[in-house]
Design a protein around this motif. Sequence first.
Motif, mmCIF file in Angstrom:
data_model
loop_
_atom_site.group_PDB
_atom_site.id
_atom_site.type_symbol
_atom_site.label_atom_id
_atom_site.label_comp_id
_atom_site.label_asym_id
_atom_site.label_seq_id
_atom_site.Cartn_x
_atom_site.Cartn_y
_atom_site.Cartn_z
ATOM 1 N N ILE A 175 0.857 -1.181 0.000
ATOM 2 C CA ILE A 175 0.000 0.000 0.000
ATOM 3 C C ILE A 175 0.897 1.236 0.000
ATOM 4 C CG2 ILE A 175 -1.831 1.267 1.158
ATOM 5 C CD1 ILE A 175 -2.728 -1.426 0.082
ATOM 6 N N ALA A 176 0.887 1.947 -1.108
ATOM 7 C CA ALA A 176 1.649 3.186 -1.268
ATOM 8 C C ALA A 176 0.682 4.252 -1.756
ATOM 9 C CB ALA A 176 2.803 2.989 -2.250
ATOM 10 N N ALA A 177 -0.426 4.386 -1.038
ATOM 11 C CA ALA A 177 -1.563 5.163 -1.505
ATOM 12 C C ALA A 177 -1.603 6.576 -0.970
ATOM 13 C CB ALA A 177 -2.862 4.430 -1.147
ATOM 14 N N GLY A 178 -0.486 7.077 -0.460
ATOM 15 C CA GLY A 178 -0.445 8.460 0.006
ATOM 16 C C GLY A 178 -1.532 8.743 1.013
ATOM 17 N N GLY A 179 -2.308 9.804 0.755
ATOM 18 C CA GLY A 179 -3.333 10.221 1.692
ATOM 19 C C GLY A 179 -4.459 9.230 1.899
ATOM 20 N N TRP A 180 -4.555 8.223 1.037
ATOM 21 C CA TRP A 180 -5.588 7.198 1.190
ATOM 22 C C TRP A 180 -5.083 5.984 1.966
ATOM 23 C CZ3 TRP A 180 -10.409 8.459 0.411
ATOM 24 C CH2 TRP A 180 -10.703 9.505 -0.463
ATOM 25 N N THR A 181 -3.821 5.993 2.386
ATOM 26 C CA THR A 181 -3.265 4.838 3.098
ATOM 27 C C THR A 181 -4.017 4.536 4.399
ATOM 28 O OG1 THR A 181 -1.082 5.199 2.111
ATOM 29 C CG2 THR A 181 -1.176 3.864 4.119
ATOM 30 N N PRO A 182 -4.270 5.527 5.269
ATOM 31 C CA PRO A 182 -5.007 5.195 6.502
ATOM 32 C C PRO A 182 -6.416 4.675 6.237
ATOM 33 C CG PRO A 182 -3.872 7.301 6.727
ATOM 34 C CD PRO A 182 -3.813 6.933 5.271
ATOM 35 N N TYR A 183 -7.002 5.070 5.123
ATOM 36 C CA TYR A 183 -8.328 4.577 4.758
ATOM 37 C C TYR A 183 -8.263 3.090 4.407
ATOM 38 C CZ TYR A 183 -12.556 3.952 1.895
ATOM 39 O OH TYR A 183 -13.729 3.501 1.365
#
Length: 491
Positions: free
Chosen positions: A259-267
Amino acid sequence: MMMTTNLRSLEEKSRIAIVGAGVFGLSTAYHLAINGFTDVTVFDRSPYSNALYDQHRGCDAASADLNKILRASYGNRAEYQRLAYAAREEWKRWNNELRMIRKEDLPDGLEGVGDLYTECGFLRLSDSPIHPLSEKELAGLSNLEKQFPEYRLKNYIISDSSEEERARTDGWGHVLDSMNWSGTGVLDATAGYVRADKACVWLAKEAKQAGVQFIEGKLKGNVVNLKLVESLESLSDSKIVEGVMTADGVFHPADLVIIAAGGWTPYLVPDTRKLLETTAGSIISIQLPPLQERPDLWDKYSGKNWPVISQGHDAQVYSLPQIDGTIKIGYRGTKFTNYVSLPDNTRISVPVTAYTTPSQTHVPVQAIQEIKEFIRRHFPDLVTLGISYTRLCWYTDSIDNDFLIDYVPGYHKTLFVASGGSGHGFKFAPVLGQHVLDSLREQETDLTKIWRWRDVPQGRRNGLEEGETGPRVLLKQTLATEADWMSVMNV
């Protein structure tokens, strides 16, 4: 039936799914591919291959930006200082490689780009003319003296007459003479800026040539959840990720999901929420008059004549030279949060951009006021132009500003996270993925030790302890309107 393929050690033939085609995902994919991994797929909901990482064409990750600062000023964090200078060498190599490609052979998005990295210098100014150099700045200079004495000679304390004279002798007098500043600061001649969107296009091209597959789009490339093995009798204390589900209902099997999803990582990875929080810096643009009308301004504020500038603690306000007539100025004195309810009633901060629902491009008045003062002080000949565009740039802050790059505990090494860029990750694009690979292989280095999964520290934690009750929540802010943009003198 329990899957066993997921329990194997990481192998070159492992099926690896990377969620996120920003700088963390791109660099990881590229370095996996050039190190022999043959089955790497990158997923992203943004149309990067067609939109070419253009923030005005549907791309809203932090990496999809006009330009980013490349600097090695890290106070007493010698690990990042070394990494920044290693990246700097690779950026220069990329420049050379790009120059060797014939114009007719350049891929879409790289025509006429010139260099990906421009070493225009970085002028870091204290909070006000009467403030001395910060402890962080002094620590950074001290580390340079120890690790890179040749680079210390290219960092000039501008309130020191002997160092100012050395800067002029070394060819940096044009920067000193152009600034309306009589206080303290450092001119760093080893720093500059990189073309962020173009660098992503370049890195994606390199990754594809090395064999990486890309799946993009709001349906095909949008990973909505992780698929877990449902029955684990022999591993009751652990979960196994067996792949990802995309918004079109397709299951994509994988031995490892990164998971390298930037601002969506905590989601996407709830386990990270104690360590990461999605926050926004504020960005404005000033559009210069057409080149034929004001060639003087285009020349003055170009990278050959104008440096990167920051002012205040941790670059509270910063600016970069013009690109195609656009000057970008950012405010990061306060990073804002956007809390929403998830289906399970959990409240977390997620990005809200021009391409989300609801959409948002306006920044808080607080940011505009700070930026206006910065313009009045350092760009007086641009005051009458006003601001042409604003947006929120969504990062993923970690509890301590160190990246979070490690296997997620409790998933039997089938789930890995590469995130927590904290607003300073892009400069490492050429080399970051190699160190992600070190973490994947569980090699202990100076960097993998500080990026590993960690406990939550006590006390202040980069604002993450505030939660939704804190003052940074976007809904608590007054947002600037276009009327606020036009008169930058009206502070």
